[in-house]
Design a protein around this motif. Structure first.
Motif, short mmCIF file in Angstrom:
data_model
loop_
_atom_site.label_atom_id
_atom_site.label_comp_id
_atom_site.label_asym_id
_atom_site.label_seq_id
_atom_site.Cartn_x
_atom_site.Cartn_y
_atom_site.Cartn_z
N VAL B 118 0.93 -1.28 -0.07
CA VAL B 118 -0.06 0.18 0.10
C VAL B 118 0.81 1.15 -0.24
N SER B 119 0.56 2.19 -0.87
CA SER B 119 1.38 3.49 -1.14
C SER B 119 0.61 4.76 -0.35
N VAL B 120 1.18 5.37 0.40
CA VAL B 120 0.51 6.64 0.90
C VAL B 120 1.45 7.76 0.69
N ILE B 121 0.82 8.67 0.21
CA ILE B 121 1.29 9.95 -0.25
C ILE B 121 0.81 11.21 0.48
N THR B 122 1.49 11.96 1.16
CA THR B 122 0.80 13.27 1.53
C THR B 122 1.48 14.55 0.68
N GLN B 139 2.40 8.62 11.75
CA GLN B 139 1.75 9.90 11.48
C GLN B 139 2.68 10.43 10.33
N LEU B 140 2.26 10.65 9.18
CA LEU B 140 2.82 11.28 8.00
C LEU B 140 2.83 12.89 8.07
N ASN B 141 3.87 13.40 8.28
CA ASN B 141 3.94 14.79 7.88
C ASN B 141 3.62 15.00 6.29
N SER B 142 3.49 16.45 6.05
CA SER B 142 3.45 16.80 4.76
C SER B 142 4.58 16.14 3.69
N ASN B 143 4.20 16.13 2.34
CA ASN B 143 5.23 15.78 1.41
C ASN B 143 6.36 14.61 1.75
N SER B 144 5.19 13.44 2.16
CA SER B 144 6.06 12.04 2.51
C SER B 144 5.42 10.88 2.02
N LYS B 145 6.39 9.91 1.92
CA LYS B 145 5.71 8.93 1.20
C LYS B 145 5.92 7.62 2.01
N LEU B 146 5.08 6.55 2.24
CA LEU B 146 5.01 5.60 2.74
C LEU B 146 4.61 4.40 2.10
N SER B 156 9.34 -10.72 9.60
CA SER B 156 9.67 -9.13 9.94
C SER B 156 8.81 -8.30 9.24
N ARG B 157 8.56 -7.13 9.97
CA ARG B 157 7.85 -6.02 9.44
C ARG B 157 8.44 -5.24 8.79
N GLU B 158 8.11 -4.79 7.28
CA GLU B 158 9.18 -4.08 6.67
C GLU B 158 8.32 -3.13 6.05
N ILE B 159 8.92 -1.71 6.13
CA ILE B 159 8.50 -0.69 5.28
C ILE B 159 9.29 0.38 4.59
N LYS B 160 8.73 0.89 3.65
CA LYS B 160 9.68 2.08 3.03
C LYS B 160 9.24 3.33 3.30
N PHE B 161 10.23 4.23 3.40
CA PHE B 161 9.54 5.52 3.72
C PHE B 161 10.58 6.76 3.24
N GLU B 162 9.76 7.91 3.04
CA GLU B 162 10.51 9.06 2.85
C GLU B 162 9.81 10.41 3.12
N GLY B 163 10.47 11.43 3.60
CA GLY B 163 9.93 12.37 4.21
C GLY B 163 9.85 12.45 5.69
N GLU B 164 8.97 12.79 6.38
CA GLU B 164 9.02 12.99 7.96
C GLU B 164 7.77 12.23 8.41
N SER B 197 13.63 12.43 6.49
CA SER B 197 14.78 12.02 5.67
C SER B 197 14.86 13.30 4.64
N ARG B 198 14.36 14.54 5.11
CA ARG B 198 14.53 15.73 4.17
C ARG B 198 16.06 16.06 4.54
N SER B 199 16.40 17.22 3.59
CA SER B 199 17.70 17.99 3.52
C SER B 199 18.88 16.85 3.49
N ASN B 200 18.62 15.90 2.45
CA ASN B 200 19.91 14.89 2.38
C ASN B 200 20.27 14.17 3.50
N GLN B 201 19.60 14.19 4.45
CA GLN B 201 20.06 13.50 5.54
C GLN B 201 18.81 12.68 6.14
N VAL B 202 19.32 11.78 6.79
CA VAL B 202 17.97 10.70 7.59
C VAL B 202 18.32 11.18 9.16
#
Lengths: 195, 325
Positions: B118-122, B139-146, B156-164, B197-202
């Motif tokens: 399932v893909s969620v984008i804010t 809880q996804l902040n704006s401009n994020s992707k899960l 195991s439980r595995e997810i992928k994430f970008e943003g905050e 994961s914003r500003s080129n760092q996690v």
């Protein structure tokens, strides 16, 4: 058929195994009648015997690459048909019973088998020599032996004297005996020689 | 010649004897002839044998070699077809089995191994709360992707994430929770933390529990983060520090607290929270100190307050805010 007899069984069988269809036809032609008559000594019914021997030849053809002949083609055929007949009888006996069927797969020749083979061989020789008899002699002999007609009946039917019938039958027997004398005398030896 | 003489017997008599048409006297005659010589006995035996076996003529006569041979050939042909057919059937059966096995395999893979993702984008100014199948909340902040599976795998439980996002992970020691984020991996058992994961760092800011933090390339080199600690993955390097920023959850709570904080430190928080860029014309403004709490206030409310406190002027131009003295 006569010229073909010059081809040895060994040669015939090898060529059959190499896939020569004509060799299969030749083997069938040469041995089918004898084997049917032989099978009938076990099964008593002629049509059944034909069917059994035909089935055998089908198997013989299909399994040609698995066949191993240690003695001669003739003895192989005789023994295979004997085993086929005994298996048939066994199956028939146990048809409605859940019994273990003992597969007859013997390569031994008992006296009984040997006698049956001997008889078959003789009968085939008689058949062959009868064919060579003069036409009337042959006809009268067959009317007597195959149609079981009394001498008088034959005489009446052919409008000849009873004496002529007796003479013709007697002539046929004499020719047969002379032709087969060697065979009759050495019959046992020949049979053993084959195997 | 003598031999032939011995065998001589009246043809008529012999035949009558064989066909059992002989009368008593004739039978006596034959017997007498038999006694005369052993050879006569052998002769009769042989004739009788021929006589008896000539019955089989009938059998040979009623055998049609040609027609029976054709019957054999027909059966052989038929069997060949049956064998072919059986082989075809066998082939089809094998093919069907393979198809079924593959289908079952795919099914098992789908159910057990392959995640129905399932893909969620804010979007801008959008936040979303997602409940995962194990009870964890993200809880996804704006401009994020899960990206997460509808159901987790067995081990195991595995997810992928970008943003905050702020993650509250349900505890399950048998099934570690693994987050892939910008080539780094955060592995937890049960914890809550902020992930950015914003500003080129996690950045991982711990709230409770314990996490392992490592890069995808070097899974052996891990850092362990505890409550109040911050882990950073930047330019392929992992680092750990104490989280001095009390407002890292402001995006979630709507609360920003500053205590004796210089304006130069307040500005980035405001920028982040309101998504606005500040332009400061007078560097002396940077060192102004403030103690205040911003609780779900609008940008205008906050800036109006700042104007009064610091005696400054702000101007909004495009997406930037210019602060002047």
């Amino acid at each position: 058929m006569k010229e073909k007899q010059f081809i040895t069984d060994n040669h015939l069988f090898n060529s059959f195994r190499e896939g020569n269809e004509n060799s299969f036809a030749l083997i069938f032609e040469k041995y089918y009648p004898i084997l049917v008559v032989f099978a009938k000594k076990y099964l008593t019914d002629l049509d059944l015997s034909k069917g059994i021997v035909q089935d055998f030849f089908v198997k013989f053809y299909e399994k040609k690459n698995e066949i191993e002949i240690n003695t001669s083609l003739k003895s192989y055929l005789y023994l295979s048909v004997k085993n086929t007949c005994l298996n048939y009888i066994e199956r028939k006996k146990t048809q409605n019973k859940h019994q273990i069927i003992i597969e007859h797969n013997s390569t031994d020749i008992s006296d009984e088998v040997s006698n049956k083979i001997e008889e078959t061989e003789l009968e085939y020789e008689i058949f062959k020599y009868i064919e060579k008899l003069p036409e009337q002699c042959k006809r009268i002999f067959k009317m007597s032996r195959v149609e079981y007609k009394k001498n008088q009946e034959i005489a009446d039917e052919l409008q000849i004297s009873k004496r002529t019938v007796e003479t013709q039958i007697s002539k046929a027997l004499r020719i047969l005996r002379e032709s087969l004398s060697h065979h009759l005398k050495w019959l046992i030896f020949i049979t053993l020689h084959f195997f | 010649m003598k031999k032939k003489e011995e065998h001589r017997i009246n043809d008529s008599l012999l035949i009558k004897f064989l066909t059992k048409e002989a009368d008593e006297n004739e039978i006596i005659g034959v017997n007498n002839w038999l006694i005369e010589d052993e050879a006569n006995k052998r002769y009769l035996e042989q004739v009788k044998k021929i006589w008896r076996h000539s019955e089989a003529l009938n059998n040979f006569d009623s055998i049609d070699i040609d027609s029976d041979f054709n019957a054999v050939l027909r059966t052989i042909e038929k069997n060949k077809k049956v064998i072919k057919l059986n082989n075809q059937k066998l082939f089809l059966r094998i093919a069907a089995s393979i198809v079924i096995l593959l289908s079952v395999g795919v099914l098992i893979k789908n159910v057990l191994f392959q995640d129905n993702l399932v893909s969620v984008i804010t979007q801008n100014n959008e936040q979303k709360e997602i409940l995962l199948s194990d009870g964890s909340v993200i809880q996804l902040n704006s401009n994020s992707k899960l990206e997460y599976p509808e159901k987790f795998r067995r081990k195991s439980r595995e997810i992928k994430f970008e943003g905050e996002a702020f993650l509250e992970i349900q505890k399950n020691p048998d099934k570690p929770f693994i987050i892939s984020i910008n080539n780094s991996i955060v592995e937890v058992i049960g914890t809550s933390f902020n992930l950015n994961s914003r500003s080129n760092q996690v950045t991982v800011d711990m709230v409770t529990g314990k996490t392992s933090f490592y890069s995808e390339e070097n899974r052996k080199e891990k850092i362990t983060l505890l409550k109040g600690e911050r882990g950073v993955y930047k330019e392929n390097k992992l680092s750990k520090s104490t989280n001095e920023n009390a407002n890292f959850l402001a995006w979630k709570t709507g609360k920003l607290e500053f205590r004796n904080t210089k304006l130069k430190e307040v500005i980035p928080e405001l920028e982040k929270y309101y998504g606005i860029r500040f332009i400061i014309n007078d560097t002396s403004i940077n060192d102004l100190v403030i103690t205040t709490t911003i609780d779900n206030q609008t940008f205008k409310e906050v800036m109006d307050e700042f104007e009064i406190i610091f005696d400054i002027i702000y101007e909004v131009s495009n997406e930037s805010v210019i602060i002047k003295k």
